[in-house]
Design a protein around this motif. Sequence first.
Motif, short mmCIF file in Angstrom:
data_model
loop_
_atom_site.label_atom_id
_atom_site.label_comp_id
_atom_site.label_asym_id
_atom_site.label_seq_id
_atom_site.Cartn_x
_atom_site.Cartn_y
_atom_site.Cartn_z
N SER A 1 43.77 2.89 32.18
CA SER A 1 42.58 3.55 31.63
C SER A 1 42.81 5.04 31.36
O SER A 1 42.08 5.64 30.57
N ILE A 2 43.81 5.62 32.00
CA ILE A 2 44.04 7.05 31.84
C ILE A 2 45.42 7.34 31.24
O ILE A 2 45.88 8.48 31.24
N ASN B 1 29.42 -0.12 35.09
CA ASN B 1 30.03 -1.30 35.71
C ASN B 1 31.26 -0.86 36.48
O ASN B 1 32.24 -0.40 35.89
N SER B 2 31.23 -0.99 37.79
CA SER B 2 32.37 -0.56 38.62
C SER B 2 33.42 -1.65 38.77
O SER B 2 34.38 -1.48 39.53
N GLU B 3 33.27 -2.75 38.02
CA GLU B 3 34.22 -3.85 38.12
C GLU B 3 35.16 -3.95 36.93
O GLU B 3 36.18 -4.64 36.99
N ALA B 4 34.82 -3.31 35.82
CA ALA B 4 35.65 -3.45 34.62
C ALA B 4 35.49 -2.22 33.73
O ALA B 4 34.45 -1.57 33.73
N GLU B 5 36.54 -1.93 32.97
CA GLU B 5 36.48 -0.83 32.01
C GLU B 5 35.50 -1.20 30.89
O GLU B 5 35.43 -2.34 30.46
N GLU B 6 34.73 -0.20 30.43
CA GLU B 6 33.80 -0.46 29.35
C GLU B 6 33.54 0.81 28.55
O GLU B 6 33.56 1.92 29.07
N LEU B 7 33.33 0.62 27.26
CA LEU B 7 32.91 1.71 26.38
C LEU B 7 31.42 1.93 26.61
O LEU B 7 30.62 1.01 26.45
N ILE B 8 31.03 3.16 26.98
CA ILE B 8 29.63 3.39 27.30
C ILE B 8 28.93 4.32 26.30
O ILE B 8 27.69 4.36 26.27
N PHE B 9 29.70 5.05 25.50
CA PHE B 9 29.08 5.91 24.49
C PHE B 9 30.09 6.18 23.39
O PHE B 9 31.28 6.36 23.65
N GLU B 10 29.59 6.21 22.15
CA GLU B 10 30.45 6.54 21.03
C GLU B 10 29.59 7.06 19.88
O GLU B 10 28.52 6.53 19.60
N ASN B 11 30.05 8.14 19.26
CA ASN B 11 29.46 8.58 18.00
C ASN B 11 30.60 8.81 17.02
O ASN B 11 31.69 8.27 17.21
N ASN B 12 30.38 9.59 15.99
CA ASN B 12 31.43 9.73 14.97
C ASN B 12 32.52 10.72 15.34
O ASN B 12 33.44 10.95 14.56
N SER B 13 32.43 11.32 16.54
CA SER B 13 33.44 12.31 16.93
C SER B 13 34.06 12.09 18.30
O SER B 13 35.15 12.59 18.57
N ILE B 14 33.39 11.36 19.18
CA ILE B 14 33.92 11.18 20.54
C ILE B 14 33.47 9.84 21.10
O ILE B 14 32.40 9.33 20.74
N ARG B 15 34.31 9.27 21.96
CA ARG B 15 33.93 8.06 22.68
C ARG B 15 34.16 8.27 24.17
O ARG B 15 35.08 9.00 24.57
N LEU C 1 37.06 2.80 39.87
CA LEU C 1 37.87 3.49 40.86
C LEU C 1 37.72 2.78 42.20
O LEU C 1 36.95 1.82 42.32
N LYS C 2 38.46 3.23 43.18
CA LYS C 2 38.50 2.54 44.48
C LYS C 2 38.00 3.48 45.56
O LYS C 2 38.73 4.34 46.06
N HIS C 3 36.72 3.33 45.89
CA HIS C 3 36.10 4.20 46.89
C HIS C 3 35.21 3.35 47.79
O HIS C 3 35.16 2.12 47.66
N ARG C 4 34.48 4.01 48.69
CA ARG C 4 33.69 3.26 49.68
C ARG C 4 32.41 2.67 49.10
O ARG C 4 31.80 1.78 49.70
N VAL C 5 31.97 3.18 47.95
CA VAL C 5 30.82 2.63 47.23
C VAL C 5 31.26 2.43 45.79
O VAL C 5 32.28 2.98 45.36
N PRO C 6 30.53 1.63 45.01
CA PRO C 6 30.92 1.43 43.61
C PRO C 6 31.07 2.77 42.88
O PRO C 6 30.16 3.60 42.89
N THR C 7 32.21 2.96 42.25
CA THR C 7 32.56 4.25 41.66
C THR C 7 33.29 4.04 40.34
O THR C 7 34.12 3.14 40.21
N THR C 8 32.97 4.89 39.38
CA THR C 8 33.70 4.85 38.11
C THR C 8 34.24 6.23 37.77
O THR C 8 33.67 7.25 38.14
N GLY C 9 35.35 6.23 37.05
CA GLY C 9 35.83 7.42 36.39
C GLY C 9 35.35 7.40 34.95
O GLY C 9 34.78 6.40 34.48
N PHE C 10 35.58 8.49 34.23
CA PHE C 10 35.17 8.58 32.84
C PHE C 10 36.29 9.18 32.01
O PHE C 10 36.93 10.15 32.43
N ARG C 11 36.50 8.61 30.84
CA ARG C 11 37.50 9.14 29.91
C ARG C 11 36.80 9.51 28.61
O ARG C 11 36.06 8.70 28.03
#
Length: 303
Positions: free
Chosen positions: A222-223, A120-134, A140-150
Motif C-alpha cells: 500500500s505504501i 475498513n480496517s480489513e482491506a485497502e480501499e479508495l475512499i476519496f478521489e477528484n480530478n487532482s488527488i486520490r 495497519l496492525k494496532h490494538r484497535v482497528p486502525t488504517t493508514g492513508f495514502r
Amino acid sequence: MKFEVLILGNSSATPIFERHPTAQIINFNEQIFLVDCGEGTQMQLSRFGIKSNKISHIFISHLHGDHYLGLVGLLSSMNLHGRYSDLHLYGPAPLIEIINLQLKYSETTLQYNLIFHPTNSEAEELIFENNSIRVTAFPLKHRVPTTGFRFDEIQRPRALIRERIEHLNMPTVFFSRLKRGMDCVDLDGTVYRAEELTKPAPVPRSYAYCSDTRAFDAYVSSIQGVDLLYHESTFMHDMIGRAIDTLHSTSLEAAQVAKQVGAKRLLLGHYSARYRELIPLLEEAQLEFVNVELSLEGKWYKV
C-alpha cells in the motif's frame, strides 16, 4: 502545484515537552485535509495560521484518544465560526456514534452537513478521489482497528509548448487530445505530433501516513514507492519488547520499512513521552535509511 504536510502534533498518548498529540494538515493545491485530530488541534491550527473552516476532509486513523479527542471540539468550533459548507469525515464506524452522542448531550445542532464515511480496517480501499488527488485507506496492525492513508496526486496532462503551436493553424479542439499524448490529423492530412508539440507533465507525487502500527508485511504494497512516508516511531529499538507488547514501531523499524518500500524520504513521529530529546531516534533510523527527518511541530514538509 503545492503538495505539503504541516505537523500540528507529533507526541504519542499525551502532550509533553511542548509536543502535542497527533494531527497533520495536508495542503494539496489549496485543498486542505486534516489527518487525525488529537487534543489541542484547534489551538495548533490557530497557532500556525490554518483556518479550520478551510478544511474540507478529515481522516481519523483509529479511536485511541490521542488521535481523535480534539475532533468534537473542532466540529463545534466550526459551527460557531459560521461554517455552512459540507465537511467529509472518514474514520472507524463507531466514530459517528461518539460524535452524535456528544452533540446530543450538548444540545448542539451543526449548521453544516457532516458527511461520514466509515473506513475498513480489513482491506485497502479508495475512499476519496477528484480530478487532482486520490486517497486510499489501508489496514495497519494496532490494538484497535486502525488504517493508514495514502495521498496520490493524479497524473496531470502533458503541457502544450506554446512557442511551437502559436504559428500553426491548428484547430483548438486538438489541444486536449495532444495534452493526452494523442497525435492529431486535420482535414488536409497535416499531422500534429503530441511528442513534438507538448512536454511531459511532472511525475505524480505521493504521501503515506502510517499511524500507530507494528511494522509488518501486509501494508508494504500500500505504501510502495511513496515519495514521503510518515511512519510512527514511538520507541527506540532497545524498547522493542515494549513496542511488540503495545503494537507500535521503533525508529529503526520505521527506517527498515522505508527502505523496503523504496520511499524517497521518511518522517518519524508519534514520539513516546520517555524521550525529551529526539536526536537519538533520528540517528538510530539513519543507520538503516539515509533520507530521514524528525517530524517537528509547525514545520511544513514538501512532498
